[in-house]
Write a protein that holds these residues in place. Structure first.
Motif, PDB file in Angstrom:
ATOM      1  N   GLU A  70       0.833  -1.204   0.000  1.00 27.81           N
ATOM      2  CA  GLU A  70       0.000   0.000   0.000  1.00 27.81           C
ATOM      3  C   GLU A  70       0.872   1.259   0.000  1.00 27.81           C
ATOM      4  OE1 GLU A  70      -3.142   2.048   3.030  1.00 27.81           O
ATOM      5  OE2 GLU A  70      -3.332  -0.112   2.719  1.00 27.81           O
ATOM      6  N   ASP A  71       1.895   1.265   0.849  1.00 22.38           N
ATOM      7  CA  ASP A  71       2.795   2.413   0.919  1.00 22.38           C
ATOM      8  C   ASP A  71       3.542   2.613  -0.401  1.00 22.38           C
ATOM      9  OD1 ASP A  71       2.012   2.727   3.548  1.00 22.38           O
ATOM     10  OD2 ASP A  71       3.828   1.806   4.385  1.00 22.38           O
ATOM     11  N   ASP A  72       4.044   1.517  -0.967  1.00 22.73           N
ATOM     12  CA  ASP A  72       4.786   1.606  -2.225  1.00 22.73           C
ATOM     13  C   ASP A  72       3.906   2.104  -3.366  1.00 22.73           C
ATOM     14  OD1 ASP A  72       7.169   0.779  -1.120  1.00 22.73           O
ATOM     15  OD2 ASP A  72       6.961  -1.318  -1.773  1.00 22.73           O
ATOM     16  N   ALA A  73       2.662   1.636  -3.396  1.00 22.57           N
ATOM     17  CA  ALA A  73       1.754   2.051  -4.458  1.00 22.57           C
ATOM     18  C   ALA A  73       1.459   3.545  -4.370  1.00 22.57           C
ATOM     19  CB  ALA A  73       0.455   1.245  -4.394  1.00 22.57           C
ATOM     20  N   GLU A  74       1.321   4.044  -3.150  1.00 23.24           N
ATOM     21  CA  GLU A  74       1.060   5.478  -2.969  1.00 23.24           C
ATOM     22  C   GLU A  74       2.277   6.320  -3.357  1.00 23.24           C
ATOM     23  OE1 GLU A  74      -0.231   6.210   1.025  1.00 23.24           O
ATOM     24  OE2 GLU A  74      -2.065   5.044   0.790  1.00 23.24           O
ATOM     25  N   ALA A  75       3.482   5.791  -3.101  1.00 18.81           N
ATOM     26  CA  ALA A  75       4.697   6.545  -3.340  1.00 18.81           C
ATOM     27  C   ALA A  75       5.258   6.369  -4.753  1.00 18.81           C
ATOM     28  CB  ALA A  75       5.760   6.140  -2.328  1.00 18.81           C
ATOM     29  N   ALA A  76       4.716   5.395  -5.495  1.00 17.59           N
ATOM     30  CA  ALA A  76       5.274   5.072  -6.807  1.00 17.59           C
ATOM     31  C   ALA A  76       5.065   6.210  -7.802  1.00 17.59           C
ATOM     32  CB  ALA A  76       4.641   3.803  -7.338  1.00 17.59           C
ATOM     33  N   SER A  77       6.084   6.403  -8.584  1.00 17.37           N
ATOM     34  CA  SER A  77       5.933   7.346  -9.697  1.00 17.37           C
ATOM     35  C   SER A  77       5.582   6.529 -10.926  1.00 17.37           C
ATOM     36  CB  SER A  77       7.232   8.108  -9.916  1.00 17.37           C
ATOM     37  OG  SER A  77       8.252   7.196 -10.269  1.00 17.37           O
ATOM     38  N   GLY A  78       4.923   7.135 -11.826  1.00 14.24           N
ATOM     39  CA  GLY A  78       4.564   6.436 -13.044  1.00 14.24           C
ATOM     40  C   GLY A  78       3.075   6.460 -13.272  1.00 14.24           C
ATOM     41  N   VAL A  79       2.633   5.578 -14.107  1.00 19.29           N
ATOM     42  CA  VAL A  79       1.245   5.535 -14.526  1.00 19.29           C
ATOM     43  C   VAL A  79       0.409   4.823 -13.493  1.00 19.29           C
ATOM     44  CG1 VAL A  79      -0.330   4.726 -16.312  1.00 19.29           C
ATOM     45  CG2 VAL A  79       1.952   5.522 -16.920  1.00 19.29           C
ATOM     46  N   VAL A  80      -0.694   5.439 -13.105  1.00 18.66           N
ATOM     47  CA  VAL A  80      -1.638   4.836 -12.181  1.00 18.66           C
ATOM     48  C   VAL A  80      -2.976   4.762 -12.896  1.00 18.66           C
ATOM     49  CG1 VAL A  80      -2.860   5.072  -9.992  1.00 18.66           C
ATOM     50  CG2 VAL A  80      -0.464   5.765 -10.165  1.00 18.66           C
ATOM     51  N   THR A  81      -3.572   3.559 -12.900  1.00 23.09           N
ATOM     52  CA  THR A  81      -4.846   3.357 -13.570  1.00 23.09           C
ATOM     53  C   THR A  81      -5.807   2.687 -12.617  1.00 23.09           C
ATOM     54  OG1 THR A  81      -3.657   2.978 -15.630  1.00 23.09           O
ATOM     55  CG2 THR A  81      -5.951   2.317 -15.577  1.00 23.09           C
ATOM     56  N   ASN A  82      -6.978   3.256 -12.432  1.00 25.57           N
ATOM     57  CA  ASN A  82      -8.025   2.632 -11.641  1.00 25.57           C
ATOM     58  C   ASN A  82      -8.802   1.690 -12.537  1.00 25.57           C
ATOM     59  OD1 ASN A  82      -7.722   3.613  -9.048  1.00 25.57           O
ATOM     60  ND2 ASN A  82      -8.809   5.514  -9.545  1.00 25.57           N
TER      61      ASN A  82
END
Length: 84
Positions: A70-82
């Motif tokens: 969860e922490d990594d996903a919030e901090a990740a740079s790049g493309v985020v798709t719901n």
């Protein structure tokens, strides 16, 4: 949700499935430890109880991994798709 090519929802579910499996194995280890101890196999019972403790540690690490995801996903740079 996908972040940097990782479907975090599915990833979390897979870690949860591993935890469920380890929980089941811990229960069997617990039962066998008591069966051994009750049958006079003290060393076997003691060793199985130690294995139970290690399985508890594995479950704690899996919980930590889910939190870290969860922490990594919030901090990740790049493309985020719901994915709804």
């Amino acid at each position: 949700m996908c972040t940097n090519g990782v479907n975090t929802g599915q990833f979390d579910q897979m870690v949860e499935q591993i935890d469920d499996h380890v929980k089941l194995e811990r229960r069997w280890t617990h039962n066998l430890a008591h069966m051994a101890a009750d049958g006079g196999f003290a060393k076997t019972g003691k060793t199985l109880h130690e294995a139970m403790e290690k399985l508890d540690e594995v479950r704690a690490l899996l919980a930590d991994a889910r939190d870290a995801l969860e922490d990594d996903a919030e901090a990740a740079s790049g493309v985020v798709t719901n994915l709804v």
